[in-house]
Write a protein that holds these residues in place. Structure first.
Motif, PDB file in Angstrom:
ATOM      1  N   MET A 122       0.773  -1.037   0.034  1.00 11.45           N
ATOM      2  CA  MET A 122      -0.018   0.083   0.025  1.00 11.45           C
ATOM      3  C   MET A 122       0.879   0.910   0.024  1.00 11.45           C
ATOM      4  O   MET A 122       1.689   1.410   0.713  1.00 11.45           O
ATOM      5  CB  MET A 122      -0.730   0.039   1.242  1.00 11.45           C
ATOM      6  N   LEU A 123       0.502   2.108  -0.941  1.00  8.21           N
ATOM      7  CA  LEU A 123       1.425   3.306  -1.025  1.00  8.21           C
ATOM      8  C   LEU A 123       1.099   4.515   0.154  1.00  8.21           C
ATOM      9  O   LEU A 123      -0.060   4.531   0.603  1.00  8.21           O
ATOM     10  CB  LEU A 123       0.845   4.163  -2.133  1.00  8.21           C
ATOM     11  N   HIS A 124       2.378   4.421   0.928  1.00  4.67           N
ATOM     12  CA  HIS A 124       2.193   5.449   2.132  1.00  4.67           C
ATOM     13  C   HIS A 124       2.783   6.926   1.739  1.00  4.67           C
ATOM     14  O   HIS A 124       3.671   7.138   1.323  1.00  4.67           O
ATOM     15  CB  HIS A 124       3.272   5.004   3.212  1.00  4.67           C
ATOM     16  N   VAL A 125       1.637   7.790   1.774  1.00  2.00           N
ATOM     17  CA  VAL A 125       1.737   9.277   1.323  1.00  2.00           C
ATOM     18  C   VAL A 125       1.913   9.915   2.690  1.00  2.00           C
ATOM     19  O   VAL A 125       1.224  10.039   3.590  1.00  2.00           O
ATOM     20  CB  VAL A 125       0.829   9.772   0.737  1.00  2.00           C
ATOM     21  N   LEU A 126       3.055  10.824   2.661  1.00  5.87           N
ATOM     22  CA  LEU A 126       3.151  12.056   3.767  1.00  5.87           C
ATOM     23  C   LEU A 126       2.490  13.176   3.062  1.00  5.87           C
ATOM     24  O   LEU A 126       2.912  13.679   2.101  1.00  5.87           O
ATOM     25  CB  LEU A 126       4.585  12.176   4.466  1.00  5.87           C
ATOM     26  N   TYR A 127       1.511  13.607   3.613  1.00  2.00           N
ATOM     27  CA  TYR A 127       0.894  14.949   3.201  1.00  2.00           C
ATOM     28  C   TYR A 127       1.044  16.035   4.046  1.00  2.00           C
ATOM     29  O   TYR A 127       0.582  15.939   5.139  1.00  2.00           O
ATOM     30  CB  TYR A 127      -0.686  14.534   3.019  1.00  2.00           C
ATOM     31  N   LEU A 128       1.624  16.936   3.543  1.00  2.00           N
ATOM     32  CA  LEU A 128       2.144  18.197   4.361  1.00  2.00           C
ATOM     33  C   LEU A 128       1.355  19.331   3.619  1.00  2.00           C
ATOM     34  O   LEU A 128       0.993  19.827   2.664  1.00  2.00           O
ATOM     35  CB  LEU A 128       3.720  18.710   3.991  1.00  2.00           C
ATOM     36  N   VAL A 129       0.417  19.907   4.744  1.00  2.00           N
ATOM     37  CA  VAL A 129      -0.555  20.650   4.250  1.00  2.00           C
ATOM     38  C   VAL A 129      -0.418  22.224   5.043  1.00  2.00           C
ATOM     39  O   VAL A 129       0.046  22.211   6.260  1.00  2.00           O
ATOM     40  CB  VAL A 129      -1.924  20.373   4.518  1.00  2.00           C
ATOM     41  N   HIS A 130      -0.923  23.228   4.383  1.00  2.00           N
ATOM     42  CA  HIS A 130      -0.817  24.701   5.100  1.00  2.00           C
ATOM     43  C   HIS A 130      -1.731  24.859   6.085  1.00  2.00           C
ATOM     44  O   HIS A 130      -1.805  25.691   6.968  1.00  2.00           O
ATOM     45  CB  HIS A 130      -0.858  25.591   4.113  1.00  2.00           C
ATOM     46  N   ASP A 131      -3.075  24.203   5.962  1.00  2.05           N
ATOM     47  CA  ASP A 131      -4.123  24.200   7.052  1.00  2.05           C
ATOM     48  C   ASP A 131      -4.816  23.128   7.184  1.00  2.05           C
ATOM     49  O   ASP A 131      -5.598  22.881   6.100  1.00  2.05           O
ATOM     50  CB  ASP A 131      -4.968  25.292   6.514  1.00  2.05           C
ATOM     51  N   VAL A 132      -4.771  22.231   8.400  1.00  2.00           N
ATOM     52  CA  VAL A 132      -5.392  20.944   8.317  1.00  2.00           C
ATOM     53  C   VAL A 132      -6.998  21.207   8.586  1.00  2.00           C
ATOM     54  O   VAL A 132      -7.810  20.257   8.243  1.00  2.00           O
ATOM     55  CB  VAL A 132      -4.794  20.179   9.645  1.00  2.00           C
ATOM     56  N   SER A 133      -7.273  22.369   8.944  1.00  2.00           N
ATOM     57  CA  SER A 133      -8.727  22.515   9.157  1.00  2.00           C
ATOM     58  C   SER A 133      -9.615  23.059   7.755  1.00  2.00           C
ATOM     59  O   SER A 133     -10.702  23.050   7.934  1.00  2.00           O
ATOM     60  CB  SER A 133      -8.823  23.692  10.044  1.00  2.00           C
ATOM     61  N   ASP A 134      -8.771  23.193   6.795  1.00  2.00           N
ATOM     62  CA  ASP A 134      -9.392  23.487   5.574  1.00  2.00           C
ATOM     63  C   ASP A 134     -10.174  22.280   4.968  1.00  2.00           C
ATOM     64  O   ASP A 134      -9.384  21.399   4.618  1.00  2.00           O
ATOM     65  CB  ASP A 134      -8.235  23.637   4.571  1.00  2.00           C
ATOM     66  N   PRO A 135     -11.599  22.541   4.603  1.00  2.00           N
ATOM     67  CA  PRO A 135     -12.301  21.478   4.247  1.00  2.00           C
ATOM     68  C   PRO A 135     -11.558  20.760   2.759  1.00  2.00           C
ATOM     69  O   PRO A 135     -11.961  19.749   2.637  1.00  2.00           O
ATOM     70  CB  PRO A 135     -13.550  22.173   3.878  1.00  2.00           C
TER      71      PRO A 135
END
Length: 390
Positions: free
Chosen positions: A1-14
């Motif tokens: 299973m592909l493991h993605v590290l997802y870096l985001v600027h705002d985790v509360s963004d819908p």
């Protein structure tokens, strides 16, 4: 299973939740890491507990730079218990700045994907700051494996002429996500209000003061034949008087946030028209984007209103649907909508409903295709594929 590290600027963004859902539906395992715009950490998003990098402030560029610099120092300890990912997705430029630092934590050349869904006005400036930011983006993106963006106009007006990213481009539009397969067939019936007062829904990230003032002026001019219903997250950094302004208007109402996708059918079927106009970065990002509300509104039968000269307007013109304005004025709105009656509205809505559902939505097959494209950037092989090669 592909493991993605997802870096985001705002985790509360819908929108982050939507992408997270797409990745997991497509078969990826995701570790979510990012900043937040809330006072307290987000405990759970779709069953995941995000790795918290701290608070950033909307519209506070210097503060966000400082937060990124601080996170670059601490990210090693933040990720110490995280298994090595197969792929890193960096959402927006500030997270691309952290992607290399995050990759170094794992001591391996993990591929990086750059996801850019808005072109910030600062990178388009022709002064020292703008040139420095573009140079920084080119440097950080020099070896990314894929650029993911949401509008052809971003490519044509920014990435291609400025030569910012040499990687292949994947267009992932801001479509609505359907849990079930999208099948061809008769358009489903969309119940909704059939008679005046005609309601215009402006939903999502509410950040455009000009739209607010235009809707207020138009609805007052129409003396109650038209109302504007606002839902979502108002950008109080852009208009701190938002709530007082709306409360003072007789035909505007703000009905708070909503859940996506849980509430989408109900909120759009409660209005006749969808406001798909944004002047927040007029002539630049606002003219080039294809916003979430375009797809969501059309998916549930709301007739879109847009400016004719924008990418959204061109898109709607190709579909032969919607109401396109030649200029941003109450006069133009009155000319286009002022004499609205039931038969005309019925024809406008019927055109929207006659469109292929895939124009507005992604389903599980699209999610699997996206994850497969990401997997091909790595050395990960799915079990069935490996067995077939043996």
């Amino acid at each position: 299973m592909l493991h993605v590290l997802y870096l985001v600027h705002d985790v509360s963004d819908p929108a982050v939740r939507r992408r997270l859902t797409m990745l997991r539906t497509g078969g990826a395992r995701v570790t979510l890491v990012g900043f937040r715009r809330t006072a307290t950490p987000i405990a759970d998003i779709e069953g995941l507990r995000p790795v918290d990098l701290g608070v950033t402030r909307d519209g506070r560029f210097a503060q966000r730079l400082a937060a990124v610099a601080k996170a670059a120092i601490s990210i090693g300890s933040k990720l110490k218990d995280t298994p090595r990912p197969d792929l890193i997705i960096a959402r927006n430029l500030e997270m691309l700045a952290l992607a290399r630092r995050a990759r170094s934590v794992f001591g391996a050349m993990v591929p990086i994907v750059y996801e850019c869904l808005d072109i910030h006005r600062l990178v388009l400036r022709d002064d020292v700051l703008g040139k420095a930011l573009r140079a920084t983006e080119r440097h950080l993106a020099r070896d990314v494996k894929l650029l993911v963006t949401s509008s052809p106009a971003f490519i044509a007006n920014y990435f291609k002429p400025f030569r910012q990213v040499a990687a292949p481009v994947e267009l992932v539009e801001n479509k609505y996500f359907e849990a079930a397969a999208i099948l061809p067939g008769e358009p489903e019936a969309m119940e909704g209000p059939a008679t005046p007062p005609w309601r215009i829904g402006w939903f999502g990230a509410l950040r455009c003061r000009r739209s607010l003032e235009l809707l207020a002026d138009f609805t007052r001019r129409m003396d109650g034949r038209f109302e504007a219903v606002l839902r979502g997250r108002p950008a109080l950094s852009e208009f701190p008087d938002f709530h007082a302004f709306v409360d003072a208007e007789p035909y505007l109402s703000f009905r708070g946030p909503y859940r996506n996708p849980e509430d989408m059918a109900a909120i759009y079927q409660d209005v006749h028209f969808s406001w798909a106009i944004d002047f927040f970065e007029e002539g630049q990002n606002s003219e080039w984007l294809l916003p979430n509300r375009l797809y969501e509104g059309c998916r549930f039968g709301a007739v879109p209103i847009s400016m004719g000269h924008t990418e959204t307007g061109r898109f709607l013109n190709e579909q032969d649907i919607g109401v396109l304005l030649p200029e941003a004025s109450s006069d133009a709105l009155e000319t286009a909508l002022g004499k609205m009656e039931e038969h005309r509205f019925g024809r406008l809505k019927a055109r929207v409903l006659a469109c292929n559902p895939r124009t507005w939505s992604y389903d599980r097959s699209d999610c699997r295709a996206l994850v497969e494209k990401l997997r091909r950037l790595t050395t990960v092989r799915e079990p069935l594929a490996a067995e077939a090669l043996a």
